[in-house]
Design a protein around this motif. Structure first.
Motif, mmCIF file in Angstrom:
data_model
loop_
_atom_site.group_PDB
_atom_site.id
_atom_site.type_symbol
_atom_site.label_atom_id
_atom_site.label_comp_id
_atom_site.label_asym_id
_atom_site.label_seq_id
_atom_site.Cartn_x
_atom_site.Cartn_y
_atom_site.Cartn_z
ATOM 1 N N SER A 6 58.526 76.571 81.322
ATOM 2 C CA SER A 6 58.859 77.038 79.977
ATOM 3 C C SER A 6 60.341 77.006 79.642
ATOM 4 O O SER A 6 60.709 77.023 78.463
ATOM 5 N N PHE A 7 61.191 76.983 80.661
ATOM 6 C CA PHE A 7 62.629 77.089 80.418
ATOM 7 C C PHE A 7 63.424 76.159 81.326
ATOM 8 O O PHE A 7 63.028 75.891 82.460
ATOM 9 N N VAL A 8 64.549 75.699 80.798
ATOM 10 C CA VAL A 8 65.591 75.066 81.606
ATOM 11 C C VAL A 8 66.875 75.829 81.287
ATOM 12 O O VAL A 8 67.197 76.035 80.111
ATOM 13 N N ALA A 9 67.587 76.251 82.319
ATOM 14 C CA ALA A 9 68.778 77.064 82.082
ATOM 15 C C ALA A 9 69.885 76.706 83.057
ATOM 16 O O ALA A 9 69.631 76.342 84.207
ATOM 17 N N ILE A 87 73.217 79.036 79.237
ATOM 18 C CA ILE A 87 72.657 78.191 78.178
ATOM 19 C C ILE A 87 71.204 77.922 78.572
ATOM 20 O O ILE A 87 70.917 77.462 79.685
ATOM 21 N N VAL A 88 70.294 78.270 77.668
ATOM 22 C CA VAL A 88 68.863 78.289 77.984
ATOM 23 C C VAL A 88 68.091 77.459 76.964
ATOM 24 O O VAL A 88 68.267 77.626 75.741
ATOM 25 N N TYR A 89 67.248 76.576 77.460
ATOM 26 C CA TYR A 89 66.343 75.830 76.581
ATOM 27 C C TYR A 89 64.953 76.435 76.680
ATOM 28 O O TYR A 89 64.398 76.568 77.776
ATOM 29 N N TYR A 92 58.933 76.466 74.498
ATOM 30 C CA TYR A 92 57.985 77.011 73.533
ATOM 31 C C TYR A 92 58.586 77.025 72.131
ATOM 32 O O TYR A 92 57.951 76.630 71.152
ATOM 33 N N ARG A 93 59.838 77.467 72.037
ATOM 34 C CA ARG A 93 60.486 77.610 70.721
ATOM 35 C C ARG A 93 61.303 76.382 70.330
ATOM 36 O O ARG A 93 61.787 76.306 69.199
ATOM 37 N N LYS A 94 61.455 75.432 71.248
ATOM 38 C CA LYS A 94 62.274 74.237 70.978
ATOM 39 C C LYS A 94 63.671 74.642 70.505
ATOM 40 O O LYS A 94 64.196 74.132 69.527
ATOM 41 N N GLU A 95 64.251 75.577 71.236
ATOM 42 C CA GLU A 95 65.574 76.094 70.899
ATOM 43 C C GLU A 95 66.468 76.092 72.136
ATOM 44 O O GLU A 95 65.985 76.253 73.267
#
Length: 251
Positions: A6-9, A87-89, A92-95
């Motif tokens: 769900s995330f790349v950070a 910095i987090v991608y 789910y939210r495409k943010e």
């Protein structure tokens, strides 16, 4: 760097500016980084940026309590707080959430979130070192002991008093949301997330590393080609630690 479904950070612990450490076995910046990394792996995929900020703030507050650290004392002495940028991608939210000093490329478009006074302090250090070099000091002298950084250290400490007031960081106090950048990346094909350890961010790791090597070869003190608040010290690979991740989200 943390990557889940769900995330790349990318998380960057702040360079310690105080001798006070919460743990004897690591500096506060590294401890802060580890706490954020762990937190990213536990949050629900649909969490909002604001919820993320509140949640990691609670983690840091609980950590202070576990170590018997007074919140009131840390309020007066922010330089002693655990501090990190992230910095987090969110897939789910495409943010992309930029909390603190970090940088990214979204389909080649560059974004950063530099501290307001970073450039001022870096320029002051640069001028100081240039003057010392004109007086006969050697570049190697500053790679043994960075007197330029010592020259601006009190300015940096003063800047810390403004964290989560005029700029955002993760430090266990309510994150200044006005200093958090949210980048919408719903149509992005390729994303690069990185720490501020890269003077020039490029679309590949090799290009970014090559640009860094070129700058350090000609400007190891970081006073001309890349004006920064610290130098490449003797025995170090660069002037700052760095993390780089490039990815695509196919969904």
């Amino acid at each position: 760097m943390v990557a889940t479904d769900s995330f790349v950070a990318v998380i960057d612990g702040s360079t310690s500016k105080s001798a006070v450490q919460l743990r004897n076995d690591m500096r506060n910046g590294r401890y802060a980084m580890m706490l954020v990394c762990q937190y990213v792996t536990t949050v629900p995929k649909n969490i909002t940026c604001e919820e993320f900020c509140k949640g990691i703030t609670s983690v840091f507050q609980n950590t202070y309590q576990e170590h018997g650290i007074s919140i009131d004392e840390l309020r007066e002495k922010p330089v002693e707080r655990l501090t990190a940028s992230a910095i987090v991608y969110s897939a789910y939210r495409k943010e992309i959430w930029m909390i603190g000093d970090c940088q990214c490329l979204v389909d080649g478009v560059f974004h950063d979130n530099e501290k307001p006074e970073e450039a001022v302090n870096a320029l002051k250090r640069s001028k100081f070192i240039h003057e010392k070099l004109r007086q006969g000091a050697l570049v190697s002298d500053f790679q043994q002991r960075d007197l330029g950084r010592e020259h601006i250290l009190q300015d940096i400490i003063q800047s810390c008093k403004k964290q989560n007031i005029t700029y955002a960081v993760i430090d266990g106090f309510p994150i200044f949301l006005g200093g958090v950048k949210v980048i919408h990346a719903s149509h992005a094909h390729e994303i690069v997330l990185a720490t501020d350890g890269y003077p020039r961010l490029h679309a590949s790791l090799k290009e970014s590393e090559d640009a860094l090597r070129s700058i350090l070869r000609d400007d190891p003190l970081c006073i001309s080609l890349h004006v920064a608040t610290k130098a490449q010290m003797k025995g170090n690979d660069s002037f700052d630690d760095r993390t780089y991740v490039r990815f695509t989200d196919s969904e």
